[in-house]
Design a protein around this motif. Structure first.
Motif, mmCIF file in Angstrom:
data_model
loop_
_atom_site.group_PDB
_atom_site.id
_atom_site.type_symbol
_atom_site.label_atom_id
_atom_site.label_comp_id
_atom_site.label_asym_id
_atom_site.label_seq_id
_atom_site.Cartn_x
_atom_site.Cartn_y
_atom_site.Cartn_z
ATOM 1 N N THR A 265 0.808 -1.202 -0.058
ATOM 2 C CA THR A 265 0.065 -0.016 0.019
ATOM 3 C C THR A 265 0.820 1.167 -0.108
ATOM 4 O O THR A 265 2.051 1.277 0.275
ATOM 5 N N VAL A 387 -17.246 2.369 1.847
ATOM 6 C CA VAL A 387 -15.789 2.015 2.415
ATOM 7 C C VAL A 387 -14.782 2.951 1.121
ATOM 8 O O VAL A 387 -15.059 2.987 0.181
ATOM 9 N N GLY A 388 -13.735 3.248 1.901
ATOM 10 C CA GLY A 388 -12.677 3.677 0.910
ATOM 11 C C GLY A 388 -12.385 5.204 0.985
ATOM 12 O O GLY A 388 -11.288 5.772 0.586
ATOM 13 N N GLU A 389 -13.296 5.975 1.213
ATOM 14 C CA GLU A 389 -13.256 7.465 1.264
ATOM 15 C C GLU A 389 -14.380 8.104 2.031
ATOM 16 O O GLU A 389 -15.548 7.332 2.187
ATOM 17 N N GLN A 416 -8.272 0.709 7.095
ATOM 18 C CA GLN A 416 -7.230 0.960 6.242
ATOM 19 C C GLN A 416 -6.598 -0.495 5.792
ATOM 20 O O GLN A 416 -6.690 -1.287 6.784
ATOM 21 N N THR A 417 -5.619 -0.808 5.074
ATOM 22 C CA THR A 417 -4.887 -1.769 4.595
ATOM 23 C C THR A 417 -4.254 -2.076 6.012
ATOM 24 O O THR A 417 -4.306 -3.410 6.218
ATOM 25 N N ILE A 511 -14.434 11.528 9.148
ATOM 26 C CA ILE A 511 -13.026 11.535 8.520
ATOM 27 C C ILE A 511 -13.214 12.615 7.516
ATOM 28 O O ILE A 511 -14.180 12.824 6.468
ATOM 29 N N ARG A 514 -7.239 12.517 3.848
ATOM 30 C CA ARG A 514 -5.555 12.146 4.274
ATOM 31 C C ARG A 514 -4.987 13.422 4.895
ATOM 32 O O ARG A 514 -5.239 14.374 4.287
#
Ligand code: WTA
Length: 631
Positions: A265, A387-389, A416-417, A511, A514
Motif C-alpha cells: 500500500t 468504504v474507501g473514502e 485501512q490496509t 473523517i 488524508r
C-alpha cells in the motif's frame, strides 16, 4: 483545503434511526453497553470472539503488547482455511454456496463450500509439488474471480504468504511488488475482461518478471486454453495442477502469529510498503466485523463490490465472509458495462441482502441517474455499506433513497490496509449520521489529537489515532521494520492513521481525508511519490510534482506539474505521451487527469517539493506557512 471541506460537513446533524425490525434481530442490539465492556477488558472481549473459531491448540495468552509490537492469541495454533472451509463442511454446510461468481458477460458459476475446499486443496497440493513451502511468498496477479480466491486460500492452506497485486496495475507496479516480496511463484491469468476488452495479464506478468531469477515458476490460469503449449516448463497450467492434484490436503498448523499475507500500500514517501498480516488475530477481526457490522445471517446473500487486489477484497470478499460462512457474489469487470444497470440487475436476480461499495461508485451512478436503479427490484436489500473514502452527505442520501429505498441501514466503515478490519463505523442497530463514519468499533479506542498527542475538544480537526492494539493490526512492513515503527512513533503512544478527523459531542467521528501526500482516487490509495517517479521515468521529463484535486465522481483526481528537460517543448503530444507512460508503468488508475508544464517547483531549502503550496495555488486557497520555502 481541509478547513474548507470541514465547513460544510460540520453542519450535518441529521441522524437516521434504524428500522425496529433490524434492531430487534441484530447480532448486537446495544452498542453502548458492549462497547464499554469491550474497552474495560479488551482481552476478555476478543478471547470470547475467538472462541467461535476453531483452534488446533488454544492460545496461552490473548495479547502480548511490547510497544509497538503486538502478538495476539500467543501460543494458539490454527489455520484460517480450516475456519473458512473445513469448519463449515463439517457443520453440515458442505452444499451451501460460498460464491456466486459472475464474469463480465454475466456468465454465472456457483461454488459450494465443499467444492471450494476441494479446489483449494488441489491447488495447495499443486503448489507443494512445485516446491512451495511454509513462509515462501507467492505473488498473485489475477482478476476478481473464484479461481483467484482459491489460489489465495491454497497459499494459506500450506502456510505460504500470498501477495496480491491488483490486476489493474501495470508492469512497473507489479515488478516492484514481486521483487520486494522475492516471490518464488507468480500466479496469473491469460486475461481479464474490462468493458468488453481483453486485457492480457500474462504478457504484463512476463515483462514484469524479466530478469528476476528468484521466480521459479509462473502458474497460468489459461482461461480459454489457448496460451500455453506445454513446452516451456517455466509456465504451469493452473487447470492441469488442479486436475492432477489430490483434493485432500491437511491444513498446515499455523502459529497465530505466522504470516498470512503481504499487501502493498502507498505511504507518504518512497516505494509502497508491504503491510504484513498474520493468521490468528486477522482471522478473529475479519470474522467478527463481517458478522456484526453487516449483521450477516445464515441465509443472507452478501455482495462486496471491491476487488480482491485491495484490502477490502481480502477482508470482506475472502476471509471475513468465508469465516462467517456466507454466500457472496464475486463479480469481474466494470460496474457500468454493458450498461449502468448491471449491478442492480444482480441485486434483483440474486436477491442480495447486504451490499458493500465505495462512494466513488455511488457518485458515478448518481451521474447516470436514478432511472437505472429504478428499473430493478431492490427490495431484498437490508444493509448498505460504504468504504474507501469519505461519503459526502449528498451521495449518502442518494444511496439511501435510490438503492436503499429509504428502508436500509447504511454503515460507513472507516479502516485501512494496515488495520485489516473495520475500525470506525456504526453498527446496523445504531443510528447513523450521513457524512460521519460513526463510532469506534468494539475493542477500538480512536481519538483525535494534535501533533503532540493532546486530545482535542469536539468539533476540532486533528489527527486520527488509535490508542491500543487490536487483533488484525499490521504486524510490520515487510523487510522495513522502521517504517512500521513510524506508525507508532510519530505521535508517541498512538498508532497514527494519517487521516484527519473530528468528533462531535456524541462521539461520532467524521473523517476528512488524508493528512499526508497519499492520494485517494476513486477509492484507490496511490502515493504521490509513485506517480512522480513514473512521470520522471519518461525521458523528456526532468522533475515532477503531483497533487490531488477534488473531483466530483472520483473524490480526487491527479494533477501533475512537470518540468521538461532542456531541448523539449511543452506540447499536447507530450502530455499524451507522459500519460501513456504512467499507464504503462503503474496502471490506468494512476494516470493524471491534468498535466501542466512549469519552469519551477516550490521546494523547501532542503529540496523537498512543497505539494501543499501547489495545491493551495491550484485551488485558490491561502498557501499557509511558507517560511521554509526556498525562495
Ligand atoms: C480512506 C481501504 C473516509 C482513509 C479500506 C484511509 C475512508 C484510507 C473510509 C485507507 C471511510 C477508508 N471514510 N475515509 N469510510 N474508508 N478511507 O488502505 O483515508 O486502501 O486512510 O484501505 O482510505 O485506504 P486503504
Amino acid at each position: 483545503m481541509v478547513e474548507d471541506r470541514s465547513e460544510t460537513l460540520l453542519k450535518v446533524e441529521e441522524k437516521y434511526m434504524p428500522p425496529p425490525s433490524i434492531v430487534e434481530s441484530a447480532w448486537v442490539r446495544d452498542y453502548e453497553t458492549l462497547y464499554q465492556e469491550s474497552i474495560k477488558d479488551r482481552e476478555a472481549f476478543w478471547a470470547k470472539v475467538a472462541e467461535d473459531l476453531h483452534w488446533f491448540k488454544k492460545w496461552d495468552k490473548v495479547l502480548e503488547w511490547n510497544y509497538p509490537y503486538a502478538k495476539w492469541f500467543v501460543g494458539g495454533k490454527t489455520n484460517i482455511t480450516y475456519n473458512c472451509l473445513d469448519r463449515h463442511v463439517k457443520n453440515g454446510k458442505r452444499n451451501k454456496v460460498a460464491y456466486i461468481a459472475l464474469d463480465e458477460d454475466s456468465r454465472e458459476k456457483k461454488i459450494t463450500y465443499g467444492e471450494l475446499l476441494e479446489l483449494v486443496n488441489r491447488i495447495a497440493n499443486g503448489l507443494k509439488s512445485l516446491g512451495v513451502k511454509k513462509g515462501d511468498r507467492v505473488s498473485i496477479y489475477m482478476p476478481n474471480t473464484v479461481e483467484a480466491v482459491a489460489c489465495m486460500l491454497a497459499c494459506a492452506r500450506i502456510g505460504a504468504i500470498h501477495s496480491l497485486v491488483f490486476a489493474g496495475f501495470s508492469e512497473g507496479a507489479l515488478r516492484l511488488r514481486i521483487e520486494d516480496a522475492k516471490a518464488k511463484v507468480v500466479i496469473t491469468a491469460s486475461y481479464t475482461k474490462r468493458r468488453g476488452k481483453k486485457i492480457d495479464l500474462l504478457a504484463t506478468a512476463q515483462r514484469a518478471i524479466d530478469g528476476l531469477d528468484f521466480v521459479e515458476k509462473v502458474i497460468v490460469w489459461d482461461r480459454d486454453g489457448d496460451v500455453l503449449n506445454g513446452e516451456d516448463k517455466f509456465f504451469v497450467s493452473l487447470d492441469e495442477l488442479i486436475s492432477t492434484s489430490s483434493p485432500k490436503c491437511e491444513p498446515e498448523v499455523m502459529d497465530a502469529e505466522d504470516p498470512l499475507y503481504i499487501l502493498y500500500t502507498s505511504g507518504t514517501t518512497g516505494k509502497p510498503k508491504g503491510v504484513l498480516h498474520t493468521t490468528g488475530g486477522y482471522m478473529v477481526g475479519t470474522y467478527y466485523t463481517t458478522k456484526v457490522v453487516f449483521d450477516l445471517k445464515e441465509d443472507d446473500i452478501y455482495w462486496c463490490t471491491a476487488d480482491i487486489g485491495w484490502v477490502t477484497g481480502h477482508s470482506y470478499i475472502v476471509y471475513g465472509p468465508l469465516a462467517v460462512g456466507a454466500t457472496s457474489l464475486i463479480v469481474e469487470g466494470a460496474p457500468d458495462y454493458p450498461d449502468p444497470g448491471r449491478w442492480w440487475s444482480y441485486v434483483e436476480k440474486y436477491r442480495v441482502n447486504i451490499f458493500y461499495t465505495a462512494p466513488t461508485a455511488v457518485r458515478m451512478f448518481m451521474k447516470y441517474g436514478e432511472q437505472w436503479p429504478a428499473k430493478y427490484d431492490l427490495s431484498s436489500l437490508r444493509i448498505l455499506g460504504s468504504v474507501g473514502e469519505p461519503i459526502n452527505p449528498e451521495a449518502w442520501h442518494w444511496y439511501f433513497k435510490n438503492i436503499g429505498r429509504e428502508k436500509c441501514v447504511i454503515v460507513d466503515t472507516w479502516w485501512q490496509t494496515e488495520t485489516g478490519m473495520h475500525m470506525i463505523t456504526t453498527i446496523p442497530s445504531y443510528p447513523a449520521k450521513p457524512g460521519k463514519a460513526g463510532k469506534p468499533f468494539f475493542g477500538i479506542e480512536a481519538l483525535v489529537v494534535d501533533r503532540h498527542g493532546n486530545v482535542l475538544p469536539p468539533n476540532t480537526i486533528g489527527n486520527l489515532v488509535i490508542k491500543t492494539p487490536w487483533p488484525s493490526m499490521l504486524r510490520t512492513c515487510w523487510g522495513e521494520p522502521e517504517r512500521y515503527e513510524k506508525y507508532w512513533n510519530t505521535i508517541p503512544g498512538y498508532y497514527l492513521t494519517g487521516d484527519l478527523a473530528s468528533y462531535d459531542e456524541e462521539g461520532y467521528i467524521m473523517i476528512l481525508g488524508r493528512a499526508d501526500d497519499v492520494l485517494n482516487v476513486a477509492g484507490h490509495r496511490i502515493g504521490t511519490m509513485e506517480v512522480e517517479s513514473a512521470i520522471v521515468d519518461y525521458p523528456a521529463v526532468a522533475e515532477a510534482a503531483v497533487i490531488g484535486k477534488p473531483h466530483e465522481v472520483k473524490g480526487e483526481s491527479i494533477k501533475a506539474f512537470v518540468i521538461l528537460k532542456k531541448g523539449y517543448e511543452p506540447s499536447e503530444k507530450l502530455v499524451e505521451e507522459i500519460k501513456y507512460h504512467v499507464k504503462q508503468v503503474l496502471g490506468p488508475i494512476a494516470v493524471p487527469d491534468e498535466i501542466e508544464f512549469v519552469e519551477k517547483l516550490p521546494k523547501t531549502r532542503s529540496g523537498k517539493i512543497m505539494r501543499r503550496v501547489l495545491k493551495a495555488q491550484e485551488l485558490g486557497l491561502p498557501v499557509g506557512d511558507i517560511s521554509t520555502l526556498e525562495d
